[in-house]
Design a protein around this motif. Structure first.
Motif, PDB file in Angstrom:
ATOM      1  N   VAL A  98       0.897  -1.234  -0.019  1.00 24.79           N
ATOM      2  CA  VAL A  98       0.026   0.109   0.075  1.00 24.79           C
ATOM      3  C   VAL A  98       0.912   1.318  -0.018  1.00 24.79           C
ATOM      4  O   VAL A  98       0.356   2.159  -0.487  1.00 24.79           O
ATOM      5  CB  VAL A  98      -1.200   0.037   1.234  1.00 24.79           C
ATOM      6  CG1 VAL A  98      -1.567   1.311   1.595  1.00 24.79           C
ATOM      7  CG2 VAL A  98      -1.898  -1.003   1.034  1.00 24.79           C
ATOM      8  N   ILE A  99       1.925   1.259   0.702  1.00 23.76           N
ATOM      9  CA  ILE A  99       2.731   2.366   1.057  1.00 23.76           C
ATOM     10  C   ILE A  99       3.387   2.681  -0.443  1.00 23.76           C
ATOM     11  O   ILE A  99       3.616   3.578  -0.949  1.00 23.76           O
ATOM     12  CB  ILE A  99       3.611   2.264   2.047  1.00 23.76           C
ATOM     13  CG1 ILE A  99       3.039   2.373   3.440  1.00 23.76           C
ATOM     14  CG2 ILE A  99       5.070   3.281   2.065  1.00 23.76           C
ATOM     15  CD1 ILE A  99       3.844   1.975   4.537  1.00 23.76           C
ATOM     16  N   VAL A 100       4.144   1.472  -0.865  1.00 20.51           N
ATOM     17  CA  VAL A 100       4.555   1.770  -2.291  1.00 20.51           C
ATOM     18  C   VAL A 100       3.859   2.194  -3.458  1.00 20.51           C
ATOM     19  O   VAL A 100       4.012   3.055  -4.099  1.00 20.51           O
ATOM     20  CB  VAL A 100       5.541   0.453  -2.420  1.00 20.51           C
ATOM     21  CG1 VAL A 100       6.281   0.665  -4.061  1.00 20.51           C
ATOM     22  CG2 VAL A 100       6.621   0.141  -1.726  1.00 20.51           C
ATOM     23  N   TYR A 106       1.195   8.763  -5.921  1.00 19.50           N
ATOM     24  CA  TYR A 106       1.365  10.384  -5.639  1.00 19.50           C
ATOM     25  C   TYR A 106       2.168  11.066  -6.503  1.00 19.50           C
ATOM     26  O   TYR A 106       2.217  12.197  -7.018  1.00 19.50           O
ATOM     27  CB  TYR A 106       1.812  10.439  -4.005  1.00 19.50           C
ATOM     28  CG  TYR A 106       1.699  11.775  -3.659  1.00 19.50           C
ATOM     29  CD1 TYR A 106       0.649  12.190  -2.776  1.00 19.50           C
ATOM     30  CD2 TYR A 106       2.795  12.687  -4.110  1.00 19.50           C
ATOM     31  CE1 TYR A 106       0.811  13.626  -2.485  1.00 19.50           C
ATOM     32  CE2 TYR A 106       2.948  14.044  -3.307  1.00 19.50           C
ATOM     33  CZ  TYR A 106       2.041  14.389  -2.690  1.00 19.50           C
ATOM     34  OH  TYR A 106       1.896  15.765  -2.186  1.00 19.50           O
ATOM     35  N   ARG A 107       3.615  10.156  -6.913  1.00 18.63           N
ATOM     36  CA  ARG A 107       4.532  10.972  -7.773  1.00 18.63           C
ATOM     37  C   ARG A 107       3.920  11.231  -8.982  1.00 18.63           C
ATOM     38  O   ARG A 107       4.166  12.112  -9.678  1.00 18.63           O
ATOM     39  CB  ARG A 107       5.783  10.144  -7.583  1.00 18.63           C
ATOM     40  CG  ARG A 107       6.905  10.642  -8.399  1.00 18.63           C
ATOM     41  CD  ARG A 107       7.886   9.941  -8.272  1.00 18.63           C
ATOM     42  NE  ARG A 107       9.154  10.361  -9.093  1.00 18.63           N
ATOM     43  CZ  ARG A 107       9.895  11.726  -8.571  1.00 18.63           C
ATOM     44  NH1 ARG A 107       9.625  12.211  -7.550  1.00 18.63           N
ATOM     45  NH2 ARG A 107      10.796  11.994  -9.412  1.00 18.63           N
ATOM     46  N   PRO A 112       6.547  15.106  -7.177  1.00 22.46           N
ATOM     47  CA  PRO A 112       7.611  14.695  -5.962  1.00 22.46           C
ATOM     48  C   PRO A 112       7.120  14.562  -4.656  1.00 22.46           C
ATOM     49  O   PRO A 112       6.348  15.502  -4.108  1.00 22.46           O
ATOM     50  CB  PRO A 112       8.578  15.773  -6.015  1.00 22.46           C
ATOM     51  CG  PRO A 112       8.498  16.399  -7.446  1.00 22.46           C
ATOM     52  CD  PRO A 112       7.136  16.341  -8.010  1.00 22.46           C
ATOM     53  N   LEU A 113       7.572  13.487  -3.844  1.00 16.55           N
ATOM     54  CA  LEU A 113       7.090  12.915  -2.913  1.00 16.55           C
ATOM     55  C   LEU A 113       8.179  12.964  -1.879  1.00 16.55           C
ATOM     56  O   LEU A 113       8.958  12.042  -2.056  1.00 16.55           O
ATOM     57  CB  LEU A 113       6.077  11.935  -2.772  1.00 16.55           C
ATOM     58  CG  LEU A 113       5.777  11.410  -1.145  1.00 16.55           C
ATOM     59  CD1 LEU A 113       4.902  12.474  -0.755  1.00 16.55           C
ATOM     60  CD2 LEU A 113       5.052   9.875  -1.419  1.00 16.55           C
ATOM     61  N   TYR A 170      -0.609   6.769   6.455  1.00 19.44           N
ATOM     62  CA  TYR A 170       0.061   7.212   5.075  1.00 19.44           C
ATOM     63  C   TYR A 170      -0.776   7.711   4.029  1.00 19.44           C
ATOM     64  O   TYR A 170      -0.771   8.606   3.343  1.00 19.44           O
ATOM     65  CB  TYR A 170       0.953   6.214   4.548  1.00 19.44           C
ATOM     66  CG  TYR A 170       2.452   6.093   5.092  1.00 19.44           C
ATOM     67  CD1 TYR A 170       3.239   7.271   4.818  1.00 19.44           C
ATOM     68  CD2 TYR A 170       2.923   5.063   5.997  1.00 19.44           C
ATOM     69  CE1 TYR A 170       4.456   7.414   5.516  1.00 19.44           C
ATOM     70  CE2 TYR A 170       4.236   5.176   6.607  1.00 19.44           C
ATOM     71  CZ  TYR A 170       5.015   6.275   6.302  1.00 19.44           C
ATOM     72  OH  TYR A 170       6.295   6.382   6.879  1.00 19.44           O
ATOM     73  N   VAL A 171      -1.904   6.729   3.732  1.00 23.00           N
ATOM     74  CA  VAL A 171      -2.816   7.075   2.788  1.00 23.00           C
ATOM     75  C   VAL A 171      -3.561   8.186   2.975  1.00 23.00           C
ATOM     76  O   VAL A 171      -3.999   8.992   2.288  1.00 23.00           O
ATOM     77  CB  VAL A 171      -3.761   5.957   2.729  1.00 23.00           C
ATOM     78  CG1 VAL A 171      -5.232   5.949   1.799  1.00 23.00           C
ATOM     79  CG2 VAL A 171      -3.126   4.638   2.069  1.00 23.00           C
ATOM     80  N   ILE A 172      -4.158   8.336   4.263  1.00 21.27           N
ATOM     81  CA  ILE A 172      -4.914   9.338   4.680  1.00 21.27           C
ATOM     82  C   ILE A 172      -3.643  10.822   4.473  1.00 21.27           C
ATOM     83  O   ILE A 172      -4.251  11.907   3.956  1.00 21.27           O
ATOM     84  CB  ILE A 172      -5.338   9.415   6.350  1.00 21.27           C
ATOM     85  CG1 ILE A 172      -6.524   8.373   6.248  1.00 21.27           C
ATOM     86  CG2 ILE A 172      -5.956  10.654   6.735  1.00 21.27           C
ATOM     87  CD1 ILE A 172      -6.763   8.077   7.482  1.00 21.27           C
ATOM     88  N   ASN A 173      -2.770  10.724   5.005  1.00 24.29           N
ATOM     89  CA  ASN A 173      -1.919  12.055   4.845  1.00 24.29           C
ATOM     90  C   ASN A 173      -1.612  12.619   3.506  1.00 24.29           C
ATOM     91  O   ASN A 173      -1.652  13.489   3.115  1.00 24.29           O
ATOM     92  CB  ASN A 173      -0.711  11.768   5.710  1.00 24.29           C
ATOM     93  CG  ASN A 173      -0.808  11.659   6.957  1.00 24.29           C
ATOM     94  OD1 ASN A 173      -1.741  12.341   7.611  1.00 24.29           O
ATOM     95  ND2 ASN A 173       0.311  11.346   7.726  1.00 24.29           N
ATOM     96  N   TRP A 174      -1.251  11.525   2.667  1.00 25.69           N
ATOM     97  CA  TRP A 174      -1.019  11.781   1.256  1.00 25.69           C
ATOM     98  C   TRP A 174      -1.938  12.206   0.548  1.00 25.69           C
ATOM     99  O   TRP A 174      -2.143  13.056  -0.484  1.00 25.69           O
ATOM    100  CB  TRP A 174      -0.440  10.449   0.416  1.00 25.69           C
ATOM    101  CG  TRP A 174       1.118  10.150   1.157  1.00 25.69           C
ATOM    102  CD1 TRP A 174       1.764  10.860   1.860  1.00 25.69           C
ATOM    103  CD2 TRP A 174       1.629   8.899   0.840  1.00 25.69           C
ATOM    104  NE1 TRP A 174       3.003  10.343   1.974  1.00 25.69           N
ATOM    105  CE2 TRP A 174       3.046   8.806   1.463  1.00 25.69           C
ATOM    106  CE3 TRP A 174       1.294   7.690   0.263  1.00 25.69           C
ATOM    107  CZ2 TRP A 174       3.866   7.958   1.611  1.00 25.69           C
ATOM    108  CZ3 TRP A 174       2.262   6.533   0.285  1.00 25.69           C
ATOM    109  CH2 TRP A 174       3.593   6.748   0.776  1.00 25.69           C
ATOM    110  N   SER A 175      -3.456  11.738   0.939  1.00 31.00           N
ATOM    111  CA  SER A 175      -4.659  12.004   0.023  1.00 31.00           C
ATOM    112  C   SER A 175      -4.975  13.670   0.432  1.00 31.00           C
ATOM    113  O   SER A 175      -5.333  14.230  -0.552  1.00 31.00           O
ATOM    114  CB  SER A 175      -5.755  11.466   0.543  1.00 31.00           C
ATOM    115  OG  SER A 175      -5.426   9.992   0.170  1.00 31.00           O
ATOM    116  N   ALA A 176      -4.687  13.796   2.008  1.00 32.87           N
ATOM    117  CA  ALA A 176      -5.043  15.360   2.189  1.00 32.87           C
ATOM    118  C   ALA A 176      -4.016  16.191   1.562  1.00 32.87           C
ATOM    119  O   ALA A 176      -4.290  17.286   1.223  1.00 32.87           O
ATOM    120  CB  ALA A 176      -4.964  15.316   3.735  1.00 32.87           C
TER     121      ALA A 176
END
Length: 196
Positions: A98-100, A106-107, A112-113, A170-176
């Motif tokens: 999920v993280i990868v 996201y990228r 860039p992340l 991670y999913v929540i933070n990146w989505s926000a």
């Protein structure tokens, strides 16, 4: 000397293969010793990078990759040896997938992340590693039956729970972050924000 932390990370990656080999040959004390050496090297390269500012873009990738390869290799091997349950391996690997996948998406979609581990993620990594070390101690010293009785029910649930929660975080933070960037981009294109 700036290369030293990266060299230590590469050494930790190289230790993955003899560690797994020792486990498959039932050489549990040797595997435990190699894992201890790997954990010391992890602490050492982090200390050197922070203390002397020996940081690099390569190091920011090598260090977590070394950790993930070691933990994933140990979980896969210990599950194969039936020292860990299959469902726990599935949860641990699902979190990493999920993280990868989330970072790649996201990228591709946003840009860039910068990977910054959260406190929950650090806790989860620590618990995953502690569980592996505990299992290796039990394999190396089979007389520790009391430790096994305490470990099995609760440690598995704790590692699984923090794995799921940190993956979701991670999913929540990146989505926000992606929504905020898109909103900022839309605002900058709005006529109200144009030059007067």
């Amino acid at each position: 000397m700036r290369w030293l932390p990266n060299g230590i990370s590469l050494l930790r990656i190289a230790l993955v293969f003899p560690t797994i080999g020792s486990l498959l040959r039932d050489e549990y004390p040797a595997a435990l010793l190699l894992v201890v050496v790997a954990s010391i090297s992890d602490a050492l390269d982090g200390f050197l990078a922070r203390r002397f500012q020996w940081t690099s873009r390569l190091g920011s990738f090598l260090d977590p990759i070394a950790d993930k390869l070691l933990v994933a290799g140990l979980y896969l091997t210990l599950t194969f040896l039936e020292a860990l349950p299959l469902w726990l391996l599935a949860v641990v690997l699902l979190r990493d997938v999920v993280i990868v996948a989330g970072a790649a998406a996201y990228r591709f979609v946003v840009g860039p992340l910068v990977m910054a581990p959260t406190r929950l993620s650090k806790l989860n990594t620590g618990l995953q590693f502690s569980l592996v070390v505990s299992v290796l101690v039990m394999l190396a010293f089979p007389t520790l039956e009391a430790l096994e009785a305490i470990l099995n029910p609760w440690a598995f649930v704790l590692v699984a729970s923090t794995s799921l929660l940190s993956g979701a975080q991670y999913v929540i933070n990146w989505s926000a972050r992606a929504r905020a960037l898109r909103r900022g981009s839309a605002d900058s294109r709005s006529p109200a924000n144009g030059a007067h």
